[in-house]
Design a protein around this motif. Sequence first.
Motif, PDB file in Angstrom:
ATOM      1  N   ALA A 234      -3.487   9.265  28.047  1.00 59.44           N
ATOM      2  CA  ALA A 234      -3.239   8.328  26.947  1.00 59.44           C
ATOM      3  C   ALA A 234      -1.788   8.439  26.482  1.00 59.44           C
ATOM      4  N   ARG A 235      -1.168   7.303  26.177  1.00 58.01           N
ATOM      5  CA  ARG A 235       0.223   7.309  25.725  1.00 58.01           C
ATOM      6  C   ARG A 235       0.390   8.009  24.393  1.00 58.01           C
ATOM      7  N   SER A 236      -0.561   7.822  23.509  1.00 62.81           N
ATOM      8  CA  SER A 236      -0.457   8.398  22.170  1.00 62.81           C
ATOM      9  C   SER A 236      -1.754   9.091  21.798  1.00 62.81           C
ATOM     10  N   LEU A 237      -1.619  10.261  21.165  1.00 63.81           N
ATOM     11  CA  LEU A 237      -2.785  10.981  20.663  1.00 63.81           C
ATOM     12  C   LEU A 237      -2.722  11.105  19.143  1.00 63.81           C
ATOM     13  N   THR A 238      -2.026  10.191  18.503  1.00 64.09           N
ATOM     14  CA  THR A 238      -1.965  10.193  17.051  1.00 64.09           C
ATOM     15  C   THR A 238      -3.263   9.667  16.464  1.00 64.09           C
ATOM     16  N   GLY A 239      -3.527  10.047  15.229  1.00 59.19           N
ATOM     17  CA  GLY A 239      -4.654   9.486  14.505  1.00 59.19           C
ATOM     18  C   GLY A 239      -6.010   9.965  14.972  1.00 59.19           C
ATOM     19  N   LEU A 240      -6.072  11.152  15.560  1.00 59.99           N
ATOM     20  CA  LEU A 240      -7.336  11.678  16.059  1.00 59.99           C
ATOM     21  C   LEU A 240      -7.834  12.809  15.152  1.00 59.99           C
ATOM     22  N   PRO A 241      -9.137  13.088  15.186  1.00 58.76           N
ATOM     23  CA  PRO A 241      -9.684  14.097  14.268  1.00 58.76           C
ATOM     24  C   PRO A 241      -9.288  15.515  14.674  1.00 58.76           C
ATOM     25  N   PRO A 242      -9.391  16.464  13.753  1.00 57.96           N
ATOM     26  CA  PRO A 242      -9.089  17.857  14.079  1.00 57.96           C
ATOM     27  C   PRO A 242      -9.909  18.321  15.267  1.00 57.96           C
ATOM     28  N   ALA A 243      -9.318  19.244  16.032  1.00 58.46           N
ATOM     29  CA  ALA A 243      -9.923  19.626  17.301  1.00 58.46           C
ATOM     30  C   ALA A 243     -10.030  21.134  17.458  1.00 58.46           C
ATOM     31  N   TYR A 244     -11.132  21.534  18.067  1.00 57.42           N
ATOM     32  CA  TYR A 244     -11.292  22.898  18.578  1.00 57.42           C
ATOM     33  C   TYR A 244     -11.340  22.772  20.092  1.00 57.42           C
TER      34      TYR A 244
END
Length: 312
Positions: A234-244
């Motif tokens: 993916a070009r952008s990974l902005t705006g995604l929820p917190p990740a483990y």
Amino acid sequence: MTLTPQAEAHLAAAAGAGARPVHELTVGEARMASLGYLDLQRPAPGVHSVTDTFIPGPTADLPIRIYRTTTAPDLPAVLMLHGSGWVIGTIDLADEPARQLALDTGYVVITVNYQKAPEHPFPQPLDDCAAAFTWMRDHAADLGIDRDRIAVVGDSAGGNLAAALCLRLRDQGVDGPAAQALLYPALAPDFTTASHRKYDEGTGLSSADMRWFWSHYLHGQLNDPDPHAAPLTARSLTGLPPAYIAAVEHDVLHDDATAYARRLADAGTSVELEEYPGMIHGFYWMDAVLDDSRQLQRRLAAWLTRTLAAAL
């Protein structure tokens, strides 16, 4: 770090039993072989209730299983997407870890038996997972869950689907999961990474196995995949929820996990990356033979508890 003694013993036992690599099997043979995971799990613990039902999917009714440890209302919930290489695996194989996750968190856990490739290649498994998440939000009151505190958890191909679900809903401008947990996820059909080269042999999952899985999922079209099939592209990974994100040392997919964690962090997402040295792919499902499996289960539950509490 070398393999832990338990991981080494497990791999030796599998080799001694004449287990054939996945890429040498037919789809039917691979599905039968996956039942062996049941022998690697502890007895399924009891929970307050387990409910099997069906929900409408885009092309078929989808079996789901709902785990509860209490009748308390407005609980956080987890949509758990089982590993499968998009080809094998069922909610029955994920039953024990799903029960344990419900007990460790006190949350409602729901698993979905999404349709599998090659009969149902991309995007059908992702469509089914999206339908399950939407159903949970739409029926939150009936389910006794908080529609704004639903996390998505996935291991291996399930980790791919969990990441892709977050991406798709973001791209659609729709509220997505409050948190995402990706356990040794498969995030791009790139077989040239350092971990593919280093751990291609003797770890239970080879590059040839992953090529077999990806080829079935993408109908043989491995070049320039859709970002919703291969989230790492993916070009952008902005705006995604917190990740483990759990990265496994002796795993061809190790670099998928660490690269995605870096990109999420660079995009401003809160990320907790945990390395599991000496471990092998799939160990989340192996708590009868690998003590580190229980460690992952506890760490995952602790992260979900902290993260969804902060979402209040």
